[in-house]
Design a protein around this motif. Sequence first.
Motif, PDB file in Angstrom:
ATOM      1  N   ALA A 365       0.753  -1.217  -0.022  1.00  0.00           N
ATOM      2  CA  ALA A 365      -0.159   0.204  -0.106  1.00  0.00           C
ATOM      3  C   ALA A 365       0.775   1.181  -0.007  1.00  0.00           C
ATOM      4  O   ALA A 365       0.394   2.329   0.348  1.00  0.00           O
ATOM      5  CB  ALA A 365      -0.925   0.072   1.207  1.00  0.00           C
ATOM      6  N   ALA A 366       2.192   1.158  -0.669  1.00  0.00           N
ATOM      7  CA  ALA A 366       2.940   2.214  -0.260  1.00  0.00           C
ATOM      8  C   ALA A 366       2.639   3.442  -1.243  1.00  0.00           C
ATOM      9  O   ALA A 366       2.622   4.650  -0.829  1.00  0.00           O
ATOM     10  CB  ALA A 366       4.513   1.790  -0.848  1.00  0.00           C
ATOM     11  N   ARG A 367       2.049   3.226  -2.355  1.00  0.00           N
ATOM     12  CA  ARG A 367       1.472   4.348  -3.276  1.00  0.00           C
ATOM     13  C   ARG A 367       0.221   4.813  -2.514  1.00  0.00           C
ATOM     14  O   ARG A 367       0.133   6.249  -2.618  1.00  0.00           O
ATOM     15  CB  ARG A 367       1.092   3.754  -4.797  1.00  0.00           C
ATOM     16  CG  ARG A 367       2.289   3.366  -5.643  1.00  0.00           C
ATOM     17  CD  ARG A 367       1.695   3.019  -6.876  1.00  0.00           C
ATOM     18  NE  ARG A 367       0.698   3.972  -7.409  1.00  0.00           N
ATOM     19  CZ  ARG A 367      -0.245   3.790  -8.456  1.00  0.00           C
ATOM     20  NH1 ARG A 367      -0.597   2.375  -8.487  1.00  0.00           N
ATOM     21  NH2 ARG A 367      -1.014   4.611  -8.901  1.00  0.00           N
ATOM     22  N   THR A 368      -0.524   4.153  -2.093  1.00  0.00           N
ATOM     23  CA  THR A 368      -1.815   4.673  -1.208  1.00  0.00           C
ATOM     24  C   THR A 368      -1.370   5.675  -0.146  1.00  0.00           C
ATOM     25  O   THR A 368      -1.718   6.844  -0.182  1.00  0.00           O
ATOM     26  CB  THR A 368      -2.829   3.477  -0.797  1.00  0.00           C
ATOM     27  OG1 THR A 368      -2.839   2.485  -1.861  1.00  0.00           O
ATOM     28  CG2 THR A 368      -3.851   3.947  -0.193  1.00  0.00           C
ATOM     29  N   LEU A 369      -0.492   5.123   0.588  1.00  0.00           N
ATOM     30  CA  LEU A 369       0.144   5.916   1.864  1.00  0.00           C
ATOM     31  C   LEU A 369       0.866   7.342   1.467  1.00  0.00           C
ATOM     32  O   LEU A 369       0.844   8.426   1.977  1.00  0.00           O
ATOM     33  CB  LEU A 369       0.903   5.218   2.530  1.00  0.00           C
ATOM     34  CG  LEU A 369      -0.014   4.098   3.130  1.00  0.00           C
ATOM     35  CD1 LEU A 369       0.782   3.096   4.276  1.00  0.00           C
ATOM     36  CD2 LEU A 369      -0.938   4.620   4.519  1.00  0.00           C
ATOM     37  N   LYS A 370       1.608   7.225   0.376  1.00  0.00           N
ATOM     38  CA  LYS A 370       2.274   8.382  -0.254  1.00  0.00           C
ATOM     39  C   LYS A 370       1.437   9.386  -0.655  1.00  0.00           C
ATOM     40  O   LYS A 370       1.817  10.576  -0.505  1.00  0.00           O
ATOM     41  CB  LYS A 370       3.273   7.694  -1.271  1.00  0.00           C
ATOM     42  CG  LYS A 370       4.216   9.041  -2.154  1.00  0.00           C
ATOM     43  CD  LYS A 370       5.037   9.329  -0.980  1.00  0.00           C
ATOM     44  CE  LYS A 370       6.039  10.393  -1.904  1.00  0.00           C
ATOM     45  NZ  LYS A 370       5.499  11.393  -2.758  1.00  0.00           N
ATOM     46  N   LYS A 371       0.322   8.779  -1.401  1.00  0.00           N
ATOM     47  CA  LYS A 371      -0.547   9.787  -2.015  1.00  0.00           C
ATOM     48  C   LYS A 371      -1.343  10.417  -0.829  1.00  0.00           C
ATOM     49  O   LYS A 371      -1.741  11.670  -0.927  1.00  0.00           O
ATOM     50  CB  LYS A 371      -1.670   8.909  -3.003  1.00  0.00           C
ATOM     51  CG  LYS A 371      -2.380  10.259  -3.773  1.00  0.00           C
ATOM     52  CD  LYS A 371      -3.275   9.489  -4.784  1.00  0.00           C
ATOM     53  CE  LYS A 371      -4.254  10.288  -5.672  1.00  0.00           C
ATOM     54  NZ  LYS A 371      -4.754   9.374  -6.808  1.00  0.00           N
ATOM     55  N   PHE A 372      -1.802   9.863   0.210  1.00  0.00           N
ATOM     56  CA  PHE A 372      -2.446  10.347   1.240  1.00  0.00           C
ATOM     57  C   PHE A 372      -1.335  11.195   2.154  1.00  0.00           C
ATOM     58  O   PHE A 372      -1.909  12.368   2.384  1.00  0.00           O
ATOM     59  CB  PHE A 372      -2.906   9.146   2.098  1.00  0.00           C
ATOM     60  CG  PHE A 372      -3.865   9.578   3.290  1.00  0.00           C
ATOM     61  CD1 PHE A 372      -4.770  10.935   3.057  1.00  0.00           C
ATOM     62  CD2 PHE A 372      -4.072   9.324   4.523  1.00  0.00           C
ATOM     63  CE1 PHE A 372      -5.781  11.143   4.044  1.00  0.00           C
ATOM     64  CE2 PHE A 372      -4.738   9.578   5.469  1.00  0.00           C
ATOM     65  CZ  PHE A 372      -5.746  10.715   5.152  1.00  0.00           C
ATOM     66  N   THR A 373      -0.281  10.821   2.529  1.00  0.00           N
ATOM     67  CA  THR A 373       0.734  11.680   3.180  1.00  0.00           C
ATOM     68  C   THR A 373       0.988  12.979   2.237  1.00  0.00           C
ATOM     69  O   THR A 373       1.140  14.139   3.036  1.00  0.00           O
ATOM     70  CB  THR A 373       1.742  10.926   3.789  1.00  0.00           C
ATOM     71  OG1 THR A 373       2.458  10.497   2.551  1.00  0.00           O
ATOM     72  CG2 THR A 373       1.289   9.767   4.747  1.00  0.00           C
ATOM     73  N   ASP A 374       1.255  12.876   1.089  1.00  0.00           N
ATOM     74  CA  ASP A 374       1.227  14.145   0.273  1.00  0.00           C
ATOM     75  C   ASP A 374       0.310  15.012   0.362  1.00  0.00           C
ATOM     76  O   ASP A 374       0.270  16.321   0.463  1.00  0.00           O
ATOM     77  CB  ASP A 374       1.597  13.784  -1.102  1.00  0.00           C
ATOM     78  CG  ASP A 374       2.990  13.123  -1.272  1.00  0.00           C
ATOM     79  OD1 ASP A 374       3.834  13.083  -0.590  1.00  0.00           O
ATOM     80  OD2 ASP A 374       3.095  12.431  -2.409  1.00  0.00           O
ATOM     81  N   ALA A 375      -0.798  14.340   0.316  1.00  0.00           N
ATOM     82  CA  ALA A 375      -2.246  15.381   0.409  1.00  0.00           C
ATOM     83  C   ALA A 375      -2.296  16.137   1.724  1.00  0.00           C
ATOM     84  O   ALA A 375      -2.726  17.291   1.949  1.00  0.00           O
ATOM     85  CB  ALA A 375      -3.357  14.472   0.213  1.00  0.00           C
ATOM     86  N   ILE A 376      -1.743  15.375   2.802  1.00  0.00           N
ATOM     87  CA  ILE A 376      -1.678  16.146   4.200  1.00  0.00           C
ATOM     88  C   ILE A 376      -0.955  17.135   4.371  1.00  0.00           C
ATOM     89  O   ILE A 376      -1.115  18.281   4.817  1.00  0.00           O
ATOM     90  CB  ILE A 376      -1.389  14.956   5.423  1.00  0.00           C
ATOM     91  CG1 ILE A 376      -2.571  14.003   5.352  1.00  0.00           C
ATOM     92  CG2 ILE A 376      -1.291  15.795   6.636  1.00  0.00           C
ATOM     93  CD1 ILE A 376      -2.362  12.841   6.350  1.00  0.00           C
ATOM     94  N   VAL A 377       0.359  17.016   3.587  1.00  0.00           N
ATOM     95  CA  VAL A 377       1.374  18.149   3.389  1.00  0.00           C
ATOM     96  C   VAL A 377       0.621  19.298   2.694  1.00  0.00           C
ATOM     97  O   VAL A 377       0.885  20.374   2.919  1.00  0.00           O
ATOM     98  CB  VAL A 377       2.728  17.505   2.834  1.00  0.00           C
ATOM     99  CG1 VAL A 377       3.636  18.797   2.656  1.00  0.00           C
ATOM    100  CG2 VAL A 377       3.172  16.513   3.724  1.00  0.00           C
ATOM    101  N   ALA A 378       0.017  18.932   1.548  1.00  0.00           N
ATOM    102  CA  ALA A 378      -0.540  20.071   0.852  1.00  0.00           C
ATOM    103  C   ALA A 378      -1.738  20.662   1.539  1.00  0.00           C
ATOM    104  O   ALA A 378      -2.164  21.785   1.277  1.00  0.00           O
ATOM    105  CB  ALA A 378      -1.311  19.162  -0.445  1.00  0.00           C
ATOM    106  N   ALA A 379      -2.461  19.875   2.564  1.00  0.00           N
ATOM    107  CA  ALA A 379      -3.498  20.690   3.127  1.00  0.00           C
ATOM    108  C   ALA A 379      -2.698  21.689   4.222  1.00  0.00           C
ATOM    109  O   ALA A 379      -3.638  22.149   5.101  1.00  0.00           O
ATOM    110  CB  ALA A 379      -4.391  19.657   3.881  1.00  0.00           C
ATOM    111  N   GLY A 380      -1.713  21.616   4.395  1.00  0.00           N
ATOM    112  CA  GLY A 380      -0.848  22.206   5.592  1.00  0.00           C
ATOM    113  C   GLY A 380      -0.385  21.587   7.006  1.00  0.00           C
ATOM    114  O   GLY A 380      -0.210  22.208   7.778  1.00  0.00           O
ATOM    115  N   GLY A 381      -0.411  20.195   6.581  1.00  0.00           N
ATOM    116  CA  GLY A 381      -0.081  19.630   7.722  1.00  0.00           C
ATOM    117  C   GLY A 381       1.420  19.018   7.792  1.00  0.00           C
ATOM    118  O   GLY A 381       1.976  19.190   6.712  1.00  0.00           O
TER     119      GLY A 381
END
Length: 613
Positions: A365-381
């Motif tokens: 699930a590395a791609r799933t988690l990379k995409k999600f954690t990238d989105a968190i950074v983009a949201a200011g996290g």
Amino acid sequence: MPHIPRSAAVSTLVATALAAGLLVATASTASADQVRVHDIQGTTRLSPLAGQQVSDVPGIVTGVRGYGSKGFWIQDAQPDDDRATSEGVFVYTSSAPTVKAGDAVRVSGTVTEYVPGGAASGNQSLTQITKPTVTVESSGNALPAPVTVGAKSVPAAYAPKGDPAAGNSVNGLPLKPRSYALDLYESLEGMNVRVGSSRVVGATDPYNELWVTVKPHENATRRGGALYGSYDSQNTGRLQIQQLAPVSEQPFPKANVGDTLTGATEGPLDFNQFGGYTLTARELGKVVPQGKGGKGLQRERTRPQRTGELAVATYNVENLDPGDPQSKFDALAAGVVTNLATPDIVALEEIQDDNGAKNDGTVSAARTLKKFTDAIVAAGGPRYEWRSIDPENNKDGGEPGGNIRQVFLFNPERVSFTDRAAGDATTPTGVVRVGKRAALTHSPGRIAPADTAWTNSRKPLAGEFSFRGKPVIVVANHFASKGGDESLTSHHQPPVRSSETQRVRQAEAVNSFVREIRATQRDADVLVVGDINDFEFSATTKALEKGGALRAGVRTLPRSERYSYVFQGNSQVLDQILVSPGVGRFHYDSVHVNAEFADQNSDHDPQVVRFRP
């Protein structure tokens, strides 16, 4: 939810009832001058004429459905004086009906009892006339006056206890519409009914249906829902609402919990697989958002953790995989950052593998988690790190090919993960003493993955963390689902909760593991988090808490806020965080951002706990 095509054959339930003596086989054809709709419906849930041919049954058409289970409803304009006998019945045509509301008709055909979902589902049956021959005698007639369903007419008791001699079925019991809500609804099956302005307790779903309550004060939540607080608190005022008009002709309104369906909603009372008794609206009220100025329900935000507080959250992200639209990743990420105030640790459930439901053996699930954690950074996290264990292919249940699993996200700026000989899908983690502290042999590691309690279910993921030099053990869970359990409207009363057996065994395994930790270090900080798939008053939760090993945090909330999920108009607990005695004082929050809304990023609300290790 979709309608299930109805069979023209006599249902399996009727055959079973005949064998059990609940139905009596009589002549194969009933005399036309004797048979009216109330004769077909009878005074129990099963028609005394099931399996028989009837001729020239008179009635006024009260509603026509040209999609899904195609057919129409008729109602006798000359009712009898028995409250237990319905005056309406569904006529199943299998193709688009040619009649219209207001037609006076005579119907000949076969009386059947159709069980939505099949006899094994435990659902009640729908009495209907199949293989019909229809004669229209006149058109434009006034419809029978609707029966108003309201707070005063619906009994406080939900259902009678089933007959032990009939396997706890209520099918053969005489209906008592003044005593039990389910008996009242059954006595109105197929009839023209009406509800006045009513509060929405289940948001509009993708299948164009919502739930209202006709009892505004019945177990109301702070935000407008109906709380499911015990097995004896089924909320009798709940009723599902659909519409007869296709959405292509009349869009179905979007409503959130707490909104009001104003005005009159009127139509035949149906029974279906996905909710039981359902008002199929010929006339549909208007949705008015709750709150001042019509702003409607707002998504909650929890407060940020303070400097010395550790914030641990759990969030079921509903089968997240890289094939989901970026908007879902962005919305979930914004929820972590804004609504959950960037917890230090987030246990995720339902993270799918890198190609989602494609069943090709992929488990990473590395791609799933990379995409999600990238989105968190983009949201200011923050840039969260993660730890997880890939499951064996198709061994953990869920959507075939999806390989859902639990994952730990953690903010390395505030908390660190203690890696110890990371386990794999089949290797169990254990408990050892390191100095004066309890530690895991594998971190991350799975708890007893070979135990049959976890067959076709997610195995618990355990991990060690360090916050300001203090160790914390977190166990992320996703217990077996309630699939296979009978609905609250089952003909078995109480309904059979067959899935509970596995969850209790799972809870016992986790409880045993926590007790092992506490035997090694009495004051260890242990949190058991996740989608427990069961209520705070359930046997599952009691098994988790056994021996004082854990305490269900959700019970520290006011009763009106104890829910994380809305199902069939009941606001209920499925997601939980339980804490060991070593945690001491803590602050618990169920952050309502999804379950009450028509627009959802997941069907679960996240939970968060804050404490000082």
